[in-house]
Design an enzyme around this catalytic site. Structure first.
Site, PDB file in Angstrom:
ATOM      1  N   ILE A 479      -3.129  -7.336   2.086  1.00 45.07           N
ATOM      2  CA  ILE A 479      -3.588  -6.851   3.381  1.00 45.07           C
ATOM      3  C   ILE A 479      -4.981  -6.232   3.268  1.00 45.07           C
ATOM      4  O   ILE A 479      -5.383  -5.419   4.085  1.00 45.07           O
ATOM      5  CB  ILE A 479      -2.578  -5.861   3.980  1.00 45.07           C
ATOM      6  CG1 ILE A 479      -2.329  -4.670   3.049  1.00 45.07           C
ATOM      7  CG2 ILE A 479      -1.277  -6.562   4.297  1.00 45.07           C
ATOM      8  CD1 ILE A 479      -1.398  -3.609   3.622  1.00 45.07           C
ATOM      9  N   GLY A 480      -5.688  -6.644   2.209  1.00 43.73           N
ATOM     10  CA  GLY A 480      -7.030  -6.130   1.958  1.00 43.73           C
ATOM     11  C   GLY A 480      -7.133  -5.365   0.664  1.00 43.73           C
ATOM     12  O   GLY A 480      -8.226  -5.133   0.149  1.00 43.73           O
ATOM     13  N   GLN A 481      -5.987  -4.979   0.112  1.00 43.16           N
ATOM     14  CA  GLN A 481      -5.993  -4.136  -1.087  1.00 43.16           C
ATOM     15  C   GLN A 481      -6.282  -4.922  -2.361  1.00 43.16           C
ATOM     16  O   GLN A 481      -6.571  -4.325  -3.399  1.00 43.16           O
ATOM     17  CB  GLN A 481      -4.654  -3.382  -1.210  1.00 43.16           C
ATOM     18  CG  GLN A 481      -3.495  -4.169  -1.812  1.00 43.16           C
ATOM     19  CD  GLN A 481      -2.793  -5.080  -0.828  1.00 43.16           C
ATOM     20  OE1 GLN A 481      -3.417  -5.677   0.028  1.00 43.16           O
ATOM     21  NE2 GLN A 481      -1.488  -5.198  -0.963  1.00 43.16           N
ATOM     22  N   GLY A 482      -6.207  -6.260  -2.311  1.00 37.61           N
ATOM     23  CA  GLY A 482      -6.538  -7.074  -3.474  1.00 37.61           C
ATOM     24  C   GLY A 482      -5.360  -7.448  -4.340  1.00 37.61           C
ATOM     25  O   GLY A 482      -5.532  -7.829  -5.498  1.00 37.61           O
ATOM     26  N   SER A 483      -4.138  -7.397  -3.802  1.00 38.51           N
ATOM     27  CA  SER A 483      -2.957  -7.670  -4.620  1.00 38.51           C
ATOM     28  C   SER A 483      -2.909  -9.112  -5.110  1.00 38.51           C
ATOM     29  O   SER A 483      -2.402  -9.374  -6.210  1.00 38.51           O
ATOM     30  CB  SER A 483      -1.679  -7.334  -3.843  1.00 38.51           C
ATOM     31  OG  SER A 483      -1.560  -8.112  -2.668  1.00 38.51           O
ATOM     32  N   SER A 521       2.531   1.761  -1.713  1.00 39.27           N
ATOM     33  CA  SER A 521       1.693   1.640  -2.918  1.00 39.27           C
ATOM     34  C   SER A 521       2.521   1.140  -4.102  1.00 39.27           C
ATOM     35  O   SER A 521       2.392   1.618  -5.225  1.00 39.27           O
ATOM     36  CB  SER A 521       1.050   2.995  -3.259  1.00 39.27           C
ATOM     37  OG  SER A 521       0.295   3.479  -2.189  1.00 39.27           O
ATOM     38  N   ARG A 522       3.367   0.151  -3.841  1.00 36.42           N
ATOM     39  CA  ARG A 522       4.343  -0.293  -4.829  1.00 36.42           C
ATOM     40  C   ARG A 522       4.084  -1.699  -5.358  1.00 36.42           C
ATOM     41  O   ARG A 522       4.786  -2.151  -6.264  1.00 36.42           O
ATOM     42  CB  ARG A 522       5.750  -0.261  -4.215  1.00 36.42           C
ATOM     43  CG  ARG A 522       5.892  -1.178  -3.002  1.00 36.42           C
ATOM     44  CD  ARG A 522       7.286  -1.143  -2.383  1.00 36.42           C
ATOM     45  NE  ARG A 522       8.274  -1.763  -3.217  1.00 36.42           N
ATOM     46  CZ  ARG A 522       8.502  -3.072  -3.269  1.00 36.42           C
ATOM     47  NH1 ARG A 522       7.752  -3.910  -2.549  1.00 36.42           N
ATOM     48  NH2 ARG A 522       9.431  -3.553  -4.044  1.00 36.42           N
ATOM     49  N   VAL A 727      -2.025   3.477  -6.365  1.00 33.75           N
ATOM     50  CA  VAL A 727      -2.945   4.540  -5.949  1.00 33.75           C
ATOM     51  C   VAL A 727      -3.453   4.354  -4.521  1.00 33.75           C
ATOM     52  O   VAL A 727      -4.104   5.230  -3.970  1.00 33.75           O
ATOM     53  CB  VAL A 727      -4.148   4.619  -6.916  1.00 33.75           C
ATOM     54  CG1 VAL A 727      -5.094   3.442  -6.706  1.00 33.75           C
ATOM     55  CG2 VAL A 727      -4.897   5.949  -6.770  1.00 33.75           C
ATOM     56  N   GLU A 729      -2.446   4.552  -1.421  1.00 31.81           N
ATOM     57  CA  GLU A 729      -2.239   5.589  -0.418  1.00 31.81           C
ATOM     58  C   GLU A 729      -2.614   6.976  -0.939  1.00 31.81           C
ATOM     59  O   GLU A 729      -3.173   7.792  -0.216  1.00 31.81           O
ATOM     60  CB  GLU A 729      -0.779   5.590   0.025  1.00 31.81           C
ATOM     61  CG  GLU A 729      -0.377   4.320   0.750  1.00 31.81           C
ATOM     62  CD  GLU A 729       1.095   4.339   1.095  1.00 31.81           C
ATOM     63  OE1 GLU A 729       1.432   4.758   2.219  1.00 31.81           O
ATOM     64  OE2 GLU A 729       1.913   3.946   0.252  1.00 31.81           O
TER      65      GLU A 729
END
Length: 772
Positions: A479-483, A521-522, A727, A729
C-alpha cells in the site's frame, strides 16, 4: 548477506511513476454499470419510509436497493455494522439506498428521486457524554450482536468495549509517592486522506460466482466479511485488489463493497462500479477515533513513577466493529514504553453519532502517547529534571516489565533516547530567523506492538521456473510501504538469486495464498517469515536433487548465485534451471517434478492476557521502540509553527532495505506533523462534517517537510525474518508529543489538545502573558 540489508530498487517503482499500474477505478469492464448512493441528512433518525418508485422508473436504471435488501450485520471483531441503514440512521452521510445505472449521471439523478421520510432522534456527539446513563442509545440492540470473546461490550449502554488493566497495588503506589500529578488531554478525529479514493467493482456470473475488485488492504478479511454478509461460500467469492494507492488503515475493512454487491446481484451478470468522491471518503470511510485521556501519576522525588491511574475514552463513531480493538491496544500499552509497577487503566470504546472510527496508522498509539509523553514532561518539570533524564529513569530496559507484566528480553529504547538526544543537540539553541520568532526543541519516546489476534496466519508460495527465475505468491498488500520489494529481497536472499529474477504476485484470493491483513506493521515480520519458510522449502528440495545430481552430500552443498554449489569444490555445481522440473535420470526416468515451495507462519507463543486484569506474559508478538526529537520555530505574531528539523531513531531488529525503511519513517514523520499542527475533522452541533475536502482539511505539503536525520538500531528480534520487526506505524507515534514538547521549550506554553493551530498558540501566549 547479499540482498537483505541493501537498497534494492522498488519492484513496483517503474509501474507507479509511469502510471501503467492499474488501480480499481482505472478498470473498465464490458457492459459496466455505475452506482450512486442516497445518504442521510440526519445524524440520528428513524427511517419511516423509503420510496424508490421514481428512481426505478427512470430510464437507464437497472437496480435499486435499500438496507432491507441484505440486513445481515458484519464486523471483524464486533458484528455491529450494516452496509446500508435499515430501521434508523446513526450518522450524517450514512447510506440509506443505492442505484445502479447505465451512467454515473443517470445513477446520481435517480438518487435524487428517492424519497425518504425520517423521524429525528436525539443526537450524541461527544464520547464522554455518550457514556452517561441517560444518553441516547446509538445501538439499543448491542446485547444481541456477536463479538470476539476478548472484547467486552456493555449492553444497554453506548460502550462497545471496556478494556481493563490492573497491575500491582494502585493505592499502595500512590501512598508511597512524593508527588501526585493529574492531567487531561484530547485528540480529535482525523482522516486518512489516501491519494486513491475508495473504489470497488462487483460482478456476479450466472452460476452465482461473485468477483469483487476492491482497493483494500486485506482481501482475505474482506472476503470473509462479505461471505458472512451475503451468505456466499468462500469458493464462490473472489476478491481482487490489483493495487492500493495508500491506506493507513482506512482500507483495512469493508466499506463500499457491501453496497456494490447487492446491486450486482440484480443486474444479470453486468459489473457494477462504485467510486467515492473525495468528500465521501472523508465521511464514509474510517476516520481516526477521537480520544479523551486522563492520567493520574504518582512519582517519588528521584523521578521513579510508582503508580498511574489512566482513563481512555475513545470516540468510536457510529459503528465500532474495528475500533473496539483500538481500545484494547491502548489499554495494554497504557503507560507507554515505561516500567511502572502499579497501574489501573480503563479504556473505553464508545458509540457516537459521528463518522465511523477505525484503524489509522499507529492504531491508537499516537493518540495515547500525545498524553503519555506530555504528562511525563510535566512531571519532569515539577521535579526539576530534564525530559531525557526522566525517560532514562523510567524507560523500559532488558529485563523490565511492560504494563501487562511481560518481561522484555530485547529492548533498545534507552539507546534510542540517547541517540536522539545526541543528534538533536537538545540543549543548544539556534538563532531564530526573525525577531518575532522563537525556536524550541523537544523529545518524545514511543513504542508499538502488532495489534492482532494471537493466531493470525500468513502464507506464501514460490514457484521455480524452468529458466531459474521464480514467481512469489502472497496476499500481503503493498500500500506504498514497499512490502513487494522487501518480500522479494527475503526470497532472493534465501534462494541466492538476483531479486530481478523474482516476480511477486499479490492480492487475489483465488490465486494468492492466505494473508490475514496488511495492518499492524506485521507484513515484514509475518509475511516475511512465511516467504522465508517457503524459500527454505524450495532450498531443501534443491539440495536433495543436487545431492543426487552431483553425488555430494547435501550438507556440503549451498545455494549461490543461481546454482547449487559444492562448498568444498566450487567448480562442481548445477544450475537451478536444471533442477526446476526435477531430474532426468540416466535411464530416462524422472525424479521429483516441478519445484514449488510453501511457507506458513503464526507468531509463536503469543497468548491471551487474563480477562480480569489484562496481565499476560506474552500478549503480543514483539514491541518496536524508538524516539524522536524536533526543532521548531514559532511565529509569536501569527501563532504559526514550522517544524525545521526532526531526528529519529528506532530499534527495528534488522534493516532489510535501507532506502525503503528511511522512506517509511520520513512518511510517518510528515503524517505525524500533519496530525500535530493541522488535521482535525470539524463536526458541528448537528453531527455534520464541515471540512470534508482538501479545500478545508489541511495536510502537509512539500513546503512543510523538515530536514530529517533518521537512524536505526538493530537488536535482533529472535522470531523475525533475519531478526526484523515492523516500524511503519511506530515511527509516527512520537512525532506529535515531540512537537508539543518543543513548543513548551520555545514559549513555555503547554497545549493539551490537538491540533496545535495558530489560534490555540496565540491564545496560549496571551493567557501566559496575562498570568505574568
Amino acid at each position: 548477506m547479499k540482498y537483505v540489508g541493501t537498497s534494492v530498487k522498488r519492484v513496483d517503482g517503474i509501474k507507479k511513476v509511469t502510471g501503467s499500474l492499474k488501480y480499481v477505478d482505472d478498470l473498465n469492464l464490458p457492459r459496466m454499470l455505475y452506482a450512486a448512493v442516497k445518504r442521510s441528512p440526519y445524524a440520528h433518525a428513524k427511517i419511516i419510509e423509503i420510496d424508490t418508485g421514481k428512481a426505478e422508473a427512470l430510464k437507464g436504471v437497472k437496480a435499486v436497493i435499500t438496507g432491507k435488501t441484505f440486513p445481515k450485520r458484519v464486523g471483524l471483531y464486533l458484528e455491529d455494522k450494516t452496509f446500508l441503514a435499515i430501521d434508523k440512521v446513526i450518522f450524517i452521510g450514512e447510506v440509506v439506498a443505492a442505484v445502479a445505472a447505465e451512467t454515473e449521471e443517470i445513477a446520481k439523478e435517480a438518487v435524487k428521486l428517492i424519497e425518504v421520510e425520517y423521524e429525528p432522534l436525539p443526537v450524541v456527539l461527544n464520547a464522554k457524554e455518550s457514556m452517561k446513563e441517560d444518553a441516547p442509545l446509538v445501538h439499543p440492540n448491542l446485547g444481541d450482536y456477536k463479538w470476539e470473546p476478548i472484547f467486552f461490550p456493555k449492553p444497554r449502554t453506548n460502550i462497545s468495549n471496556h478494556y481493563k488493566l490492573r497491575k500491582g497495588d494502585i493505592e499502595k503506589g500512590f501512598s508511597e509517592s512524593d508527588i501526585i500529578i493529574e492531567n487531561e488531554f484530547y485528540v480529535p478525529q482525523i482522516q486518512h486522506t489516501p491519494i486513491e479514493p475508495h473504489s470497488t467493482i462487483a460482478q456476479m456470473d450466472p452460476e452465482g460466482y461473485l468477483t469483487v475488485w476492491a482497493s483494500c488492504q486485506s482481501p482475505y478479511a474482506v472476503r470473509k466479511a462479505l461471505s458472512v454478509a451475503f451468505g456466499l461460500p468462500l469458493n464462490k467469492l473472489r476478491v481482487i485488489s490489483p493495487a492500493v494507492g495508500g491506506g493507513f488503515g482506512g482500507k483495512a475493512g469493508t466499506t463500499l463493497e457491501g453496497i456494490a454487491i447487492p446491486l450486482a446481484m440484480q443486474t444479470n451478470g453486468r459489473p457494477v462500479k462504485l467510486t467515492y468522491s473525495r468528500e465521501e471518503v472523508f465521511i464514509n470511510s474510517f476516520v481516526r477515533q477521537g480520544l479523551f485521556a486522563k492520567i493520574k501519576t504518582g512519582v517519588n522525588r528521584e523521578g521513579k513513577i510508582l503508580a498511574e491511574k489512566i482513563e481512555f475514552i475513545w470516540d468510536g463513531g457510529a459503528y465500532t466493529e474495528y475500533g473496539v480493538n483500538i481500545a484494547k491496544s491502548a489499554g495494554y500499552a497504557s503507560v507507554g514504553p515505561y516500567d511502572v509497577p502499579n497501574i489501573w487503566a480503563d479504556s473505553y470504546c464508545v458509540y457516537t453519532n459521528t463518522p465511523v472510527g477505525g484503524p489509522y496508522r499507529g492504531f491508537g498509539m499516537s493518540e495515547i502517547h500525545f498524553a503519555i509523553e506530555q504528562n511525563l514532561d510535566v512531571i519532569a518539570e515539577k521535579l526539576g529534571m530534564s525530559g531525557v533524564e526522566i525517560r532514562k529513569i523510567n524507560g523500559l530496559k532488558i529485563g523490565g516489565h511492560t504494563a501487562t507484566d511481560e518481561e522484555l528480553d530485547v529492548c533498545g529504547f534507552i539507546d534510542c533516547i540517547k541517540q536522539v538526544e545526541e543528534d538533536i543537540k537538545l540543549h543548544e539553541k539556534n538563532r531564530p530567523s526573525a525577531p518575532h520568532k522563537v525556536r524550541g526543541k523537544g523529545i518524545a519516546g514511543g513504542f508499538k506492538a502488532p495489534s492482532m489476534p494471537n493466531n493470525v496466519a500468513s502464507s506464501a508460495i514460490i514457484k521455480l521456473n524452468e529458466d531459474g527465475t521464480a514467481h512469489l505468491l502472497t496476499s500481503a498488500q503493498d500500500i506504498g510501504q514497499g512490502s513487494d520489494t522487501t518480500l522479494t529481497q527475503i526470497a532472493a536472499e534465501i534462494l541466492s538469486i538476483n531479486p530481478e529474477k523474482i516476480t511477486i504476485k499479490t492480492g487475489d484470493t483465488d490465486h494468492t495464498p492466505y494473508e490475514w491483513q496488511t495492518v499492524a506493521s506485521r507484513i515484514t515480520y509475518c509475511a516475511g517469515n512465511a516467504v522465508k519458510l517457503a524459500c527454505e522449502d524450495i532450498k531443501t528440495q534443491l539440495l536433495d536433487l543436487a545431492q543426487i545430481k552431483l553425488g555430494i552430500f547435501k550438507r556440503d552443498l549451498e545455494l549461490k548465485d543461481g546454482y547449487v554449489v559444492s562448498k568444498i569444490y566450487p567448480d562442481k555445481k548445477v544450475s537451478l534451471s536444471e533442477l526446476a522440473l526435477g531430474l532426468t535420470m540416466p535411464d530416462g526416468s524422472g525424479v521429483h517434478g516441478p519445484i514449488i515451495g510453501r511457507g506458513s507462519f503464526i507468531p509463536p507463543n503469543v497468548r491471551n492476557a487474563d480477562k480480569n486484569t489484562g496481565l499476560g506474559d506474552k500478549p503480543v508478538a514483539f514491541w518496536t521502540f524508538g524516539a524522536q526529537g524536533v526543532e521548531i520555530e514559532v511565529d509569536t505574531e501569527t501563532g504559526h509553527i514550522e517544524v525545521l528539523n526532526v531526528v529519529s531513531c528506532f530499534d527495528v531488529g534488522k534493516v532489510v532495505n535501507p532506502k525503503l525503511i528511511e522512506a517509511q519513517v520520513e512518511g510517518a514523520i510528515v503524517q505525524g506533523i500533519g496530525s500535530a499542527i493541522w488535521e482535525e475533522l470539524i463536526i458541528n452541533g448537528e453531527g455534520k462534517v464541515l471540512n470534508s475536502s482538501f479545500s478545508d482539511y489541511k495536510i502537509p505539503t512539500a513546503d512543510d517537510i523538515p530536514n530529517m536525520n533518521i537512524k536505526f538500531l538493530e537488536y535482533p528480534e529472535e522470531t523475525g525474518p533475519f531478526g526484523a520487526r515492523g516500524v511503519a506505524e511506530a515511527a509516527m507515534v512520537p512525532t506529535a508529543p515531540a512537537i508539543t514538547s518543543a513548543l513548551y521549550d520555545a514559549l513555555g506554553i503547554r497545549i493539551k489538545t490537538l491540533p496545535l493551530t495558530p489560534e490555540k498558540v496565540l491564545m496560549a501566549i496571551k493567557e501566559k502573558n496575562r498570568n505574568k
